[in-house]
Motif scaffolding. Structure first.
Motif, PDB file in Angstrom:
ATOM      1  N   LEU A   1       0.836  -1.198   0.000  1.00 41.55           N
ATOM      2  CA  LEU A   1       0.000   0.000   0.000  1.00 41.55           C
ATOM      3  C   LEU A   1       0.871   1.249   0.000  1.00 41.55           C
ATOM      4  CD1 LEU A   1      -2.754  -1.026   2.583  1.00 41.55           C
ATOM      5  CD2 LEU A   1      -2.658  -1.438   0.111  1.00 41.55           C
ATOM      6  N   PRO A   2       0.578   2.216  -0.893  1.00 35.66           N
ATOM      7  CA  PRO A   2       1.415   3.409  -1.036  1.00 35.66           C
ATOM      8  C   PRO A   2       1.402   4.298   0.200  1.00 35.66           C
ATOM      9  CG  PRO A   2       0.060   3.071  -2.990  1.00 35.66           C
ATOM     10  CD  PRO A   2      -0.447   2.127  -1.940  1.00 35.66           C
ATOM     11  N   PRO A   3       2.356   5.240   0.268  1.00 41.21           N
ATOM     12  CA  PRO A   3       2.444   6.154   1.417  1.00 41.21           C
ATOM     13  C   PRO A   3       1.175   6.985   1.594  1.00 41.21           C
ATOM     14  CG  PRO A   3       4.437   6.270   0.083  1.00 41.21           C
ATOM     15  CD  PRO A   3       3.442   5.458  -0.693  1.00 41.21           C
ATOM     16  N   LEU A   4       0.968   7.441   2.830  1.00 42.35           N
ATOM     17  CA  LEU A   4      -0.203   8.253   3.173  1.00 42.35           C
ATOM     18  C   LEU A   4       0.129   9.511   3.969  1.00 42.35           C
ATOM     19  CD1 LEU A   4      -2.751   5.456   4.166  1.00 42.35           C
ATOM     20  CD2 LEU A   4      -2.940   7.003   2.201  1.00 42.35           C
ATOM     21  N   LYS A   5       1.375   9.686   4.376  1.00 42.43           N
ATOM     22  CA  LYS A   5       1.726  10.813   5.233  1.00 42.43           C
ATOM     23  C   LYS A   5       1.348  12.133   4.556  1.00 42.43           C
ATOM     24  CE  LYS A   5       5.567  12.786   7.903  1.00 42.43           C
ATOM     25  NZ  LYS A   5       7.011  12.641   8.228  1.00 42.43           N
ATOM     26  N   GLY A   6       0.678  13.012   5.326  1.00 41.38           N
ATOM     27  CA  GLY A   6       0.231  14.298   4.814  1.00 41.38           C
ATOM     28  C   GLY A   6      -1.182  14.291   4.290  1.00 41.38           C
ATOM     29  N   SER A   7      -1.796  13.116   4.142  1.00 42.39           N
ATOM     30  CA  SER A   7      -3.167  13.039   3.629  1.00 42.39           C
ATOM     31  C   SER A   7      -4.165  13.351   4.737  1.00 42.39           C
ATOM     32  CB  SER A   7      -3.434  11.650   3.063  1.00 42.39           C
ATOM     33  OG  SER A   7      -3.355  10.665   4.077  1.00 42.39           O
ATOM     34  N   ALA A   8      -5.397  13.642   4.339  1.00 42.59           N
ATOM     35  CA  ALA A   8      -6.458  13.947   5.304  1.00 42.59           C
ATOM     36  C   ALA A   8      -6.677  12.752   6.223  1.00 42.59           C
ATOM     37  CB  ALA A   8      -7.748  14.280   4.564  1.00 42.59           C
ATOM     38  N   GLY A   9      -6.702  12.995   7.516  1.00 43.38           N
ATOM     39  CA  GLY A   9      -6.946  11.944   8.493  1.00 43.38           C
ATOM     40  C   GLY A   9      -5.737  11.125   8.872  1.00 43.38           C
ATOM     41  N   TYR A  10      -4.591  11.462   8.316  1.00 43.64           N
ATOM     42  CA  TYR A  10      -3.384  10.698   8.621  1.00 43.64           C
ATOM     43  C   TYR A  10      -2.952  10.906  10.061  1.00 43.64           C
ATOM     44  CZ  TYR A  10       1.484   9.139   8.455  1.00 43.64           C
ATOM     45  OH  TYR A  10       2.674   8.503   8.698  1.00 43.64           O
ATOM     46  N   ASP A  11      -2.535   9.821  10.710  1.00 40.35           N
ATOM     47  CA  ASP A  11      -1.944   9.919  12.040  1.00 40.35           C
ATOM     48  C   ASP A  11      -1.037   8.701  12.250  1.00 40.35           C
ATOM     49  OD1 ASP A  11      -3.650   7.772  12.684  1.00 40.35           O
ATOM     50  OD2 ASP A  11      -5.125   9.068  13.666  1.00 40.35           O
ATOM     51  N   GLU A  12      -0.376   8.663  13.379  1.00 38.08           N
ATOM     52  CA  GLU A  12       0.582   7.586  13.640  1.00 38.08           C
ATOM     53  C   GLU A  12      -0.100   6.222  13.733  1.00 38.08           C
ATOM     54  OE1 GLU A  12       2.894   8.526  17.049  1.00 38.08           O
ATOM     55  OE2 GLU A  12       3.979  10.180  16.071  1.00 38.08           O
ATOM     56  N   ALA A  13      -1.325   6.197  14.225  1.00 46.27           N
ATOM     57  CA  ALA A  13      -2.033   4.919  14.325  1.00 46.27           C
ATOM     58  C   ALA A  13      -2.330   4.357  12.935  1.00 46.27           C
ATOM     59  CB  ALA A  13      -3.329   5.103  15.113  1.00 46.27           C
TER      60      ALA A  13
ATOM     61  N   LEU B   1       6.930   4.519  -4.950  1.00 48.46           N
ATOM     62  CA  LEU B   1       6.319   5.848  -4.913  1.00 48.46           C
ATOM     63  C   LEU B   1       6.872   6.730  -3.802  1.00 48.46           C
ATOM     64  CD1 LEU B   1       2.622   4.730  -5.478  1.00 48.46           C
ATOM     65  CD2 LEU B   1       4.018   6.018  -7.102  1.00 48.46           C
ATOM     66  N   ALA B   2       7.632   6.176  -2.875  1.00 44.92           N
ATOM     67  CA  ALA B   2       8.034   6.901  -1.665  1.00 44.92           C
ATOM     68  C   ALA B   2       9.171   7.883  -1.933  1.00 44.92           C
ATOM     69  CB  ALA B   2       8.451   5.916  -0.587  1.00 44.92           C
TER      70      ALA B   2
ATOM     71  N   ALA C   1       7.403  14.406  -6.921  1.00 44.92           N
ATOM     72  CA  ALA C   1       7.238  14.280  -8.371  1.00 44.92           C
ATOM     73  C   ALA C   1       6.177  13.251  -8.751  1.00 44.92           C
ATOM     74  CB  ALA C   1       8.568  13.892  -9.009  1.00 44.92           C
ATOM     75  N   TYR C   2       5.754  12.392  -7.793  1.00 47.29           N
ATOM     76  CA  TYR C   2       4.751  11.363  -8.064  1.00 47.29           C
ATOM     77  C   TYR C   2       3.408  11.649  -7.403  1.00 47.29           C
ATOM     78  CZ  TYR C   2       8.652   8.395  -9.641  1.00 47.29           C
ATOM     79  OH  TYR C   2       9.734   7.859 -10.300  1.00 47.29           O
ATOM     80  N   ASP C   3       3.289  12.744  -6.678  1.00 49.58           N
ATOM     81  CA  ASP C   3       2.116  13.040  -5.848  1.00 49.58           C
ATOM     82  C   ASP C   3       1.125  13.891  -6.621  1.00 49.58           C
ATOM     83  OD1 ASP C   3       0.292  13.612  -3.852  1.00 49.58           O
ATOM     84  OD2 ASP C   3       1.800  14.247  -2.387  1.00 49.58           O
ATOM     85  N   ARG C   4      -0.125  13.408  -6.726  1.00 52.82           N
ATOM     86  CA  ARG C   4      -1.160  14.195  -7.401  1.00 52.82           C
ATOM     87  C   ARG C   4      -1.515  15.452  -6.620  1.00 52.82           C
ATOM     88  NH1 ARG C   4      -6.847  11.482  -8.620  1.00 52.82           N
ATOM     89  NH2 ARG C   4      -7.681  12.892  -7.027  1.00 52.82           N
ATOM     90  N   GLY C   5      -1.194  15.478  -5.344  1.00 56.62           N
ATOM     91  CA  GLY C   5      -1.454  16.657  -4.528  1.00 56.62           C
ATOM     92  C   GLY C   5      -2.233  16.374  -3.274  1.00 56.62           C
ATOM     93  N   ASP C   6      -2.920  15.223  -3.232  1.00 55.62           N
ATOM     94  CA  ASP C   6      -3.681  14.880  -2.024  1.00 55.62           C
ATOM     95  C   ASP C   6      -2.928  13.919  -1.118  1.00 55.62           C
ATOM     96  OD1 ASP C   6      -3.831  12.512  -3.443  1.00 55.62           O
ATOM     97  OD2 ASP C   6      -6.016  12.470  -3.576  1.00 55.62           O
TER      98      ASP C   6
ATOM     99  N   HIS D   1      -3.074   9.780  -3.964  1.00 54.77           N
ATOM    100  CA  HIS D   1      -3.093   9.281  -5.335  1.00 54.77           C
ATOM    101  C   HIS D   1      -1.838   9.700  -6.094  1.00 54.77           C
ATOM    102  CE1 HIS D   1      -7.415   9.420  -4.230  1.00 54.77           C
ATOM    103  NE2 HIS D   1      -7.464   8.308  -4.958  1.00 54.77           N
ATOM    104  N   PRO D   2      -1.312   8.816  -6.927  1.00 55.04           N
ATOM    105  CA  PRO D   2      -0.204   9.199  -7.796  1.00 55.04           C
ATOM    106  C   PRO D   2      -0.681  10.103  -8.931  1.00 55.04           C
ATOM    107  CG  PRO D   2      -0.394   6.799  -7.574  1.00 55.04           C
ATOM    108  CD  PRO D   2      -1.650   7.396  -7.046  1.00 55.04           C
ATOM    109  N   ASN D   3       0.253  10.849  -9.496  1.00 56.92           N
ATOM    110  CA  ASN D   3      -0.008  11.564 -10.742  1.00 56.92           C
ATOM    111  C   ASN D   3       0.434  10.673 -11.904  1.00 56.92           C
ATOM    112  OD1 ASN D   3       2.796  11.734 -10.759  1.00 56.92           O
ATOM    113  ND2 ASN D   3       2.841  13.888 -10.154  1.00 56.92           N
ATOM    114  N   ALA D   4       0.458  11.244 -13.117  1.00 59.16           N
ATOM    115  CA  ALA D   4       0.791  10.436 -14.290  1.00 59.16           C
ATOM    116  C   ALA D   4       2.180   9.818 -14.171  1.00 59.16           C
ATOM    117  CB  ALA D   4       0.687  11.283 -15.551  1.00 59.16           C
ATOM    118  N   ALA D   5       3.149  10.591 -13.677  1.00 60.99           N
ATOM    119  CA  ALA D   5       4.501  10.055 -13.507  1.00 60.99           C
ATOM    120  C   ALA D   5       4.524   8.946 -12.464  1.00 60.99           C
ATOM    121  CB  ALA D   5       5.470  11.168 -13.122  1.00 60.99           C
ATOM    122  N   GLY D   6       3.718   9.106 -11.426  1.00 56.97           N
ATOM    123  CA  GLY D   6       3.643   8.073 -10.402  1.00 56.97           C
ATOM    124  C   GLY D   6       3.057   6.778 -10.927  1.00 56.97           C
ATOM    125  N   PHE D   7       2.015   6.871 -11.767  1.00 55.02           N
ATOM    126  CA  PHE D   7       1.449   5.659 -12.355  1.00 55.02           C
ATOM    127  C   PHE D   7       2.479   4.939 -13.215  1.00 55.02           C
ATOM    128  CE2 PHE D   7      -2.819   7.745 -11.681  1.00 55.02           C
ATOM    129  CZ  PHE D   7      -3.308   6.779 -10.816  1.00 55.02           C
TER     130      PHE D   7
END
Length: 395
Positions: free
Chosen positions: A316-328, A356-357, A368-373, A376-382
């Motif tokens: 599963l790809p990274p999630l840090k910085g996304s809405a609702g992210y926390d250490e748990a 992707l990390a 360079a791979y982050d769509r912004g949220d 999700h990856p952007n085109a380069a990430g895919f």
């Protein structure tokens, strides 16, 4: 509760047993395009049609000299009549390549009525198709369909018109566009070098959320292109991702869970040889535990193996910085990924998380791979995801 009983409860109608698909005699069939299907009970109301033709464009991911088309009324609330159907190579827009139009029949008849909850496959037609070509499938719906069985977000321009224009080569009558696949479930090929199918099973990251319309930027698109560049290389790659989908839970917005759609969306695929599973992020973001996901993954792997296919797990790809992210949440993701890579239930692993990390902060997407949220990856990430797949896993 089984998927069929669940749908009966949601829709308030009784669903009968599926139509038996045609036997595979006369050649080894393999799905060279397919999609997943949303439930009619979804929060987004499906469209309905009457006296209309729909021309849908699908990019083929396998080679063959014959094709057959699978239509589905799986999530309908009434029988649907397909008054006519054709398949042809696409020239551009809704226009067909001259001389390639083939009228489809069903048990020899030019039309077919499909009861609610059932699928049907066309008779084979002679049509040479190659990976990377666009096939146009046109269907005519003479009677009121009720809510359609569909794939909501095709990220693909399809076409709509009034009346029966399934045999129009120039496509000039198709003046309305839609960005969904309607009643169309799969296209299979035979009498060619493609004998096997890989099913990419996932959520919005597999479905291609945020990619350019008609851009074919999803990671399964890139993977299919890699495979097509290797002479004689199977398999075809088909995409059964659904945006927002979960492994464990059915939702009104995004339909049946992986556990409940696995049979229809994956295990019934012609030529099924591999499943590449990348799903679980939405479950974790809705506070499912790693333990529950692992239990589900084991069940999915067992069912795929029982069908005679191999299953590859994607981390599963990274999630840090996304809405609702926390250490748990991060701890659960790490636990899931550790099990995917070491648990032994999968026949191989693709480390999408590492691909992707950000090396400077592996819990976060490389910018360079982050769509912004940060989900999700952007085109380069895919593209990077597809490049992370070791083709030696597909042997």
């Amino acid at each position: 509760m089984t998927p069929r009983r669940l749908l009966t409860a949601l829709l308030g109608v009784a669903l009968t047993a599926p139509i038996a698909l045609p036997a595979r005699a006369g050649g080894h069939w393999a799905d060279a395009w397919a999609t997943s299907l949303h439930s009619s009970a979804a929060a987004v109301v499906p469209p309905a049609y009457e006296n209309q033709s729909i021309r849908m464009v699908v990019r083929m991911r396998g080679d063959g000299d014959q094709v057959r088309v699978r239509l589905s009324n799986l999530h309908g609330d009434r029988p649907v009549t397909f008054g006519g159907a054709t398949a042809a190579l696409r020239s551009s827009g809704p226009a067909l390549a001259q001389g390639t139009l083939r009228r489809l029949t069903f048990g020899g008849a030019p039309s077919v009525t499909v009861p609610a909850g059932q699928d049907v496959s066309s008779d084979p037609v002679e049509l040479k198709v190659r990976s990377g070509q666009d096939l146009a499938v046109s269907i005519y719906l003479p009677d009121a369909t009720g809510p359609a069985t569909w794939h909501r977000s095709a990220v693909q321009t399809n076409y709509l018109t009034t009346g029966d224009h399934t045999a129009d080569e120039d496509g000039g009558s198709f003046t309305t566009t839609v960005r969904s696949w309607i009643f169309l479930n799969a296209v299979a090929v035979t009498h060619g070098p493609t004998h096997e199918t890989l099913v990419a099973l996932g959520d919005s990251i597999t479905d291609g959320s945020g990619t350019a319309v008609d851009g074919f930027e999803r990671w399964p698109d890139h993977l299919a292109a890699r495979l097509a560049a290797v002479p004689g290389r199977d398999p075809a790659v088909v995409n059964v991702g659904i945006g927002g989908n979960r492994v464990l839970a059915d939702t009104a917005q995004d339909g049946l869970s992986v556990l409940n759609r696995l049979e229809h969306d994956v295990l019934t695929r012609d030529g099924l040889r591999y499943v590449l599973l990348l799903e679980g992020t939405n479950d974790l973001r809705n506070r499912a535990t790693a333990g529950r996901l692992v239990t589900a993954y084991r069940q999915i792997a067992d069912r795929v193996h029982a069908a005679g296919a191999r299953i590859i797990g994607g981390t599963l790809p990274p999630l840090k910085g996304s809405a609702g992210y926390d250490e748990a949440l991060e701890a659960e993701r790490q636990a899931v990924n550790t099990w995917i890579t070491t648990g032994g239930a999968f026949d191989g692993v693709v480390d999408f998380a590492s691909a992707l990390a950000d090396p400077a902060d592996p819990l976060r997407y490389l910018p360079a791979y982050d769509r912004g949220d940060h989900i999700h990856p952007n085109a380069a990430g895919f593209a990077a995801m597809a490049a992370a797949v070791d083709l030696d896993l597909l042997h």
